[in-house]
Design an enzyme around this catalytic site. Structure first.
Site, PDB file in Angstrom:
ATOM      1  N   HIS A 163       0.833  -1.220   0.000  1.00  0.00           N
ATOM      2  CA  HIS A 163       0.000   0.000   0.000  1.00  0.00           C
ATOM      3  C   HIS A 163       0.860   1.260   0.000  1.00  0.00           C
ATOM      4  O   HIS A 163       1.576   1.528   0.965  1.00  0.00           O
ATOM      5  CB  HIS A 163      -0.907   0.003   1.233  1.00  0.00           C
ATOM      6  N   HIS A 222     -11.966   3.654  -2.933  1.00  0.00           N
ATOM      7  CA  HIS A 222     -11.096   4.289  -1.933  1.00  0.00           C
ATOM      8  C   HIS A 222     -11.435   3.885  -0.507  1.00  0.00           C
ATOM      9  O   HIS A 222     -10.567   3.540   0.295  1.00  0.00           O
ATOM     10  CB  HIS A 222     -11.165   5.814  -2.074  1.00  0.00           C
ATOM     11  N   ARG A 246     -16.293   5.825   2.747  1.00  0.00           N
ATOM     12  CA  ARG A 246     -16.575   7.267   2.734  1.00  0.00           C
ATOM     13  C   ARG A 246     -16.720   7.763   1.299  1.00  0.00           C
ATOM     14  O   ARG A 246     -17.576   8.559   0.978  1.00  0.00           O
ATOM     15  CB  ARG A 246     -15.422   8.069   3.370  1.00  0.00           C
ATOM     16  N   HIS A 286      -5.527  -1.015   6.562  1.00  0.00           N
ATOM     17  CA  HIS A 286      -5.603  -0.564   7.959  1.00  0.00           C
ATOM     18  C   HIS A 286      -6.434  -1.538   8.820  1.00  0.00           C
ATOM     19  O   HIS A 286      -5.873  -2.219   9.654  1.00  0.00           O
ATOM     20  CB  HIS A 286      -6.158   0.866   8.098  1.00  0.00           C
ATOM     21  N   ASP A 344       2.229   3.288   2.752  1.00  0.00           N
ATOM     22  CA  ASP A 344       1.125   4.247   2.759  1.00  0.00           C
ATOM     23  C   ASP A 344       1.546   5.699   2.459  1.00  0.00           C
ATOM     24  O   ASP A 344       1.758   6.052   1.307  1.00  0.00           O
ATOM     25  CB  ASP A 344       0.389   4.132   4.103  1.00  0.00           C
TER      26      ASP A 344
HETATM   27 ZN   LIG Z   1      -3.680   4.845   2.202  1.00  0.00          ZN
END
Ligand SMILES: [Zn+2]
Length: 447
Positions: free
Chosen positions: A54, A205, A208, A267, A318
């Protein structure tokens, strides 16, 4: 090409005196317990290269620049505001230059492949480029120029929050509707067509940014490729999910989407014991990004319970605030130690912690990025050799511990698809790529 290692980490564990024959980017044969032959490249300790599941490569440009306290309590959401400002200013050349820098640092750290969760799609005014996949091509060019393996994950992003909220002005470069997204995925497929061993997936994504209907509509575009989604990174996100979808994010995904081995939930920080067990049973990978999660104050994933339930996990860099294989794995273990007030949490009883962390993250990363990993005949020759005076003593497991926990051992050479990209810890084109990226970052910071 033939290389000989004093010891190598194979799928069945450490083996001594390992001789690898490599042709056309792949490992053709693995011989163990065999002496070095004339002409073999001689190495000490050899590991498989780690997948980085990621990354948002462009964020490397702002690494370390957001460490100021705001007027109020600082959190993820204030960081995100700054990140949007930074994202809005970048032109295509800067995106490519900074991505190349991130990829160089990944290779130097011992990563052989990156899962690029790519959501910066459009021009600075929010209008699509003439070629809708312009920035996907820039990512592919950065991967090609550095040699890193690429699993490209074009991101579907349509809303500011749960319930289909209109996107914010600051999100204008990310936004697509499902039909335009299909064209984007098509363009991304073309962008990676020339790259060896490249893979394509998709990434709604988050819950949200994408509604349940939209996720349902774009899912067929993944084919048999990976599906990645951010989930349950923030407490506020869990609360809004409960209020609008009637379930926590991971709970909702497990109950309403065909979550299986192709899925990677990035996550998954805030999960109940029940979600932890069900996520493990689903076969999906938990995409852990411990350094970024610490930097952003996200929270701690229940890795001990998840691993005990047979869950698959891998590591990602990330935000790229700091890029390291050792750093991610160390932070993963240390967060567990600090939470549980124990030592050597992520390990088999009596086994090496470094080995457990490395092997699990290797397998989980490969699973999440649709890539074969490990030093075995038929696999791509994605390899890392280690260096350090401390290699003179101790077992291979102890050397791996020195690499992950005390930096007495560091990466020496890195091969991807049989090509040596890093030598003596430095990328072969590192100097020119660093110079270009530094100029890009200086321009952005000045603006
Ligand atoms: Zn991310």
């Amino acid at each position: 090409m033939v290389i000989h290692a004093r010891a190598a980490l194979l799928p069945g564990g450490w083996a001594d005196n390992v001789r690898l024959t490599i042709a056309d980017g792949r490992i053709v044969s693995v011989e163990t317990g065999i002496a070095r032959q004339p002409g073999d490249e001689a190495l000490g300790l050899l590991l498989p290269a780690m997948p980085n599941l990621h990354s948002h490569a462009f964020q490397r440009g702002m690494a370390g620049l957001t460490e100021y306290r705001g007027p109020a309590e600082d959190d993820f959401w204030s960081w995100r505001k700054l990140m949007y400002l930074f994202a809005l200013g970048m032109n295509a050349e800067q995106v490519e230059a900074i991505s190349a820098l991130a990829f160089v640092e990944m290779l130097e750290a011992g990563f052989g492949r990156v899962g690029e969760f790519h959501y910066l799609h459009h021009d600075r005014d929010g209008r699509p480029y003439t070629n809708i996949a312009e920035l996907s091509e820039r990512i592919a060019a950065a991967a090609s120029g550095t040699g890193i393996g690429l699993t490209l994950l074009p991101v579907f992003y349509a809303h500011a929050d749960f319930g289909g909220a209109l996107p914010l002005e600051g999100q204008r470069r990310f936004i697509t509707q499902p039909d335009a997204f299909a064209r984007l995925v098509d363009g991304a497929r073309k962008a990676i067509a020339g790259l060896p061993e490249a893979r394509l997936g998709i990434a709604p994504h988050s819950l949200r940014a994408a509604t349940p209907d939209e996720i349902g509509a774009i899912l067929p575009l993944a084919g048999n490729g990976p599906v990645h989604i951010h989930a349950a990174e923030q407490v506020k996100e869990v609360e809004t999910s409960l209020a609008t979808l009637g379930a926590r994010p991971v709970e909702w995904l497990l109950g309403n989407m065909p979550v299986d081995r192709h899925w990677c939930l990035i996550h998954s920080t805030h999960v109940t014991a029940d979600e932890t067990a069900r996520l493990a049973a689903s076969g999906a990978t938990a995409g852990l990004c411990p350094v970024t999660e610490a930097n952003l104050g996200d929270g701690v994933f229940p890795a001990r319970d998840f691993a005990a339930a047979g869950g698959h996990f891998g590591i990602g860099t990330d935000s790229n605030v700091l890029i390291g294989v050792a750093e991610e794995l160390r932070q993963l273990e240390y967060a567990q130690r600090l939470t549980l007030r124990q030592r050597n949490v992520l390990a088999e009883p009596g086994g090496s912690t470094a080995r457990f962390l490395f092997e699990r993250a290797l397998a989980g990363g490969g699973r999440a990025l649709d890539a074969a990993t490990g030093i075995a005949a038929g696999n791509p020759a994605d390899l890392v050799s280690l260096k350090g005076e401390a290699l003179a003593y101790g077992s291979p497991d102890e050397a791996l511990g020195l690499f992950l926990f005390s930096r007495q051992v560091t990466t020496d050479c890195v091969w991807v698809n049989g090509k040596k990209c890093v030598e003596g810890g430095t990328h072969r084109h590192g100097e020119a790529i660093r110079r270009k990226a530094l100029a890009a970052i200086s321009e952005l910071v000045a603006d």
